[in-house]
Each structure stands twice: as C-alpha cells, then as structure tokens.
Motif scaffolding. Sequence first.
Motif, PDB file in Angstrom:
ATOM      1  N   UNK A 188       7.418  19.425   0.833  1.00  0.00           N
ATOM      2  CA  UNK A 188       8.023  18.104   1.007  1.00  0.00           C
ATOM      3  C   UNK A 188       7.016  17.060   0.565  1.00  0.00           C
ATOM      4  N   UNK A 189       7.458  16.204  -0.343  1.00  0.00           N
ATOM      5  CA  UNK A 189       6.623  15.074  -0.738  1.00  0.00           C
ATOM      6  C   UNK A 189       7.046  13.879   0.104  1.00  0.00           C
ATOM      7  N   UNK A 190       6.082  13.348   0.821  1.00  0.00           N
ATOM      8  CA  UNK A 190       6.339  12.197   1.678  1.00  0.00           C
ATOM      9  C   UNK A 190       5.608  10.989   1.095  1.00  0.00           C
ATOM     10  N   UNK A 191       6.307   9.875   1.030  1.00  0.00           N
ATOM     11  CA  UNK A 191       5.710   8.628   0.571  1.00  0.00           C
ATOM     12  C   UNK A 191       5.835   7.601   1.684  1.00  0.00           C
ATOM     13  N   UNK A 192       4.717   6.957   2.009  1.00  0.00           N
ATOM     14  CA  UNK A 192       4.685   5.882   2.993  1.00  0.00           C
ATOM     15  C   UNK A 192       4.314   4.612   2.237  1.00  0.00           C
ATOM     16  N   UNK A 193       5.221   3.637   2.235  1.00  0.00           N
ATOM     17  CA  UNK A 193       4.971   2.356   1.569  1.00  0.00           C
ATOM     18  C   UNK A 193       4.927   1.265   2.629  1.00  0.00           C
ATOM     19  N   UNK A 194       3.798   0.564   2.695  1.00  0.00           N
ATOM     20  CA  UNK A 194       3.595  -0.522   3.652  1.00  0.00           C
ATOM     21  C   UNK A 194       3.687  -1.836   2.891  1.00  0.00           C
ATOM     22  N   UNK A 237       0.882  -1.171   0.000  1.00  0.00           N
ATOM     23  CA  UNK A 237       0.000   0.000   0.000  1.00  0.00           C
ATOM     24  C   UNK A 237       0.912   1.211   0.000  1.00  0.00           C
ATOM     25  N   UNK A 238       0.594   2.188  -0.851  1.00  0.00           N
ATOM     26  CA  UNK A 238       1.447   3.375  -0.969  1.00  0.00           C
ATOM     27  C   UNK A 238       0.591   4.624  -0.797  1.00  0.00           C
ATOM     28  N   UNK A 239       1.045   5.495   0.100  1.00  0.00           N
ATOM     29  CA  UNK A 239       0.398   6.780   0.353  1.00  0.00           C
ATOM     30  C   UNK A 239       1.414   7.870   0.045  1.00  0.00           C
ATOM     31  N   UNK A 240       1.013   8.853  -0.743  1.00  0.00           N
ATOM     32  CA  UNK A 240       1.915   9.962  -1.082  1.00  0.00           C
ATOM     33  C   UNK A 240       1.171  11.266  -0.806  1.00  0.00           C
ATOM     34  N   UNK A 241       1.887  12.193  -0.171  1.00  0.00           N
ATOM     35  CA  UNK A 241       1.265  13.470   0.170  1.00  0.00           C
ATOM     36  C   UNK A 241       2.324  14.550   0.204  1.00  0.00           C
ATOM     37  N   UNK A 242       1.933  15.745  -0.208  1.00  0.00           N
ATOM     38  CA  UNK A 242       2.828  16.912  -0.124  1.00  0.00           C
ATOM     39  C   UNK A 242       2.423  17.787   1.046  1.00  0.00           C
ATOM     40  N   UNK A 243       3.439  18.278   1.731  1.00  0.00           N
ATOM     41  CA  UNK A 243       3.231  19.153   2.882  1.00  0.00           C
ATOM     42  C   UNK A 243       3.972  20.466   2.659  1.00  0.00           C
ATOM     43  N   UNK A 244       3.389  21.531   3.115  1.00  0.00           N
ATOM     44  CA  UNK A 244       4.050  22.832   3.042  1.00  0.00           C
ATOM     45  C   UNK A 244       4.933  22.975   4.275  1.00  0.00           C
ATOM     46  N   UNK A 245       6.011  22.208   4.264  1.00  0.00           N
ATOM     47  CA  UNK A 245       6.961  22.192   5.378  1.00  0.00           C
ATOM     48  C   UNK A 245       8.279  21.644   4.854  1.00  0.00           C
ATOM     49  N   UNK A 246       9.328  21.920   5.591  1.00  0.00           N
ATOM     50  CA  UNK A 246      10.646  21.413   5.197  1.00  0.00           C
ATOM     51  C   UNK A 246      10.722  19.901   5.385  1.00  0.00           C
ATOM     52  N   UNK A 247      11.661  19.282   4.676  1.00  0.00           N
ATOM     53  CA  UNK A 247      11.877  17.837   4.838  1.00  0.00           C
ATOM     54  C   UNK A 247      12.166  17.494   6.290  1.00  0.00           C
ATOM     55  N   UNK A 248      13.022  18.297   6.935  1.00  0.00           N
ATOM     56  CA  UNK A 248      13.395  17.992   8.316  1.00  0.00           C
ATOM     57  C   UNK A 248      12.203  18.117   9.263  1.00  0.00           C
ATOM     58  N   UNK A 249      11.308  19.063   8.996  1.00  0.00           N
ATOM     59  CA  UNK A 249      10.122  19.192   9.851  1.00  0.00           C
ATOM     60  C   UNK A 249       9.221  17.960   9.715  1.00  0.00           C
TER      61      UNK A 249
END
Length: 171
Positions: free
Chosen positions: A132-138, A13-25
């Motif tokens: 920051x684009x974050x991807x969560x792969x389960x 399962x893959x979830x991808x989302x962009x956040x208006x924040x820095x990678x480190x945050x």
Amino acid sequence: MGNTDFRMERHVMIFRRRFQASRMAVYTAWTDASRLAKWFGPLRATNTVGVLDASVGGAWRVVMHMPDAVDYPLKGVYAEIVPGERLVFTMDTSEHPDAWQARLDAFRDTPTGARAGGIVTTVTFVEVGEETEMTVALRFDEASDRDAHYHMGAPQAWGESLDRLERLLAD
C-alpha cells in the motif's frame, strides 16, 4: 526517515511511503483509536487518544506525551472519508505549549505572534501489488507556516511516526 519520500510544494508538505500491508490495514491504523495511539507522533512520544470519530464531521483528539513531561495536543474534524482510500481532516496545533508556539513563530518569514492553527491533512491509500502506498499531504494556509514547521523538524517527526507505523503493520 526510513524509506519515506518527502517533498514540499507551494503550501504543502508531502510524505509518501509504501507499506507491506493491505490498504484497509493501513487505513485502519488511522481510524482505530487503539492502533493510532501506538504509532502516531515522533519516536519518543506516547499518545492518549481522547476522541476518534472517523466520520464526516466527526472529531478527533490526540495528546502526544513526550519524555520531558511536555504534552502536545492535536485536534481536528474529518471533512471527507472514503474507507480504505482517502481521509481529509484538519489538524489543529493551537493547543501546543507556548514555548513551541514561540519557536514556530520565530521561524516564520515575518513573526506574527499568532498561534499555529489548522493544517488540512489529506491521506490517500493506493494498492500497489501487495503493498500500500500511502501519501500524507499537509496543506498550510501560508508557505511561511509550512516552512516554519519544516524548520521545527516536521520531516523528521513524520518520518519517525511512519517508521512506527511500519513496525505496527509488521506485527
């Protein structure tokens, strides 16, 4: 699920989302116990973070407390950490309540009676301009377990969790 992109592949399962924040945050929201407790899990969950040792071989443990007084413990071990870029860890649901385990088993292609086990989770963080684009792969051992989690509402729960993360990052 807010603006979360969701898809399923073979055992994943893959979830991808962009956040208006820095990678480190965004990364720190995963690796700092006080921040993780504020956003992890479905909308109505509150969390107790018992352990969070964000180092290779380090353990983590979160208990999601639901309003109906049922607790959903999760635990795992970090296998890979690249600060600000990538986290790989196991997510073990074997301590979830018996009723949850039975419902999950009923959704398997062939119910086994076995408790749900570990899910290898990979989280990546990529800068895209000021976002920051974050991807969560389960990754599940079996596609049947992935499908069972899907039918149990994993996409909605992860969507709510990422909505909570977005609000935390905006504060």
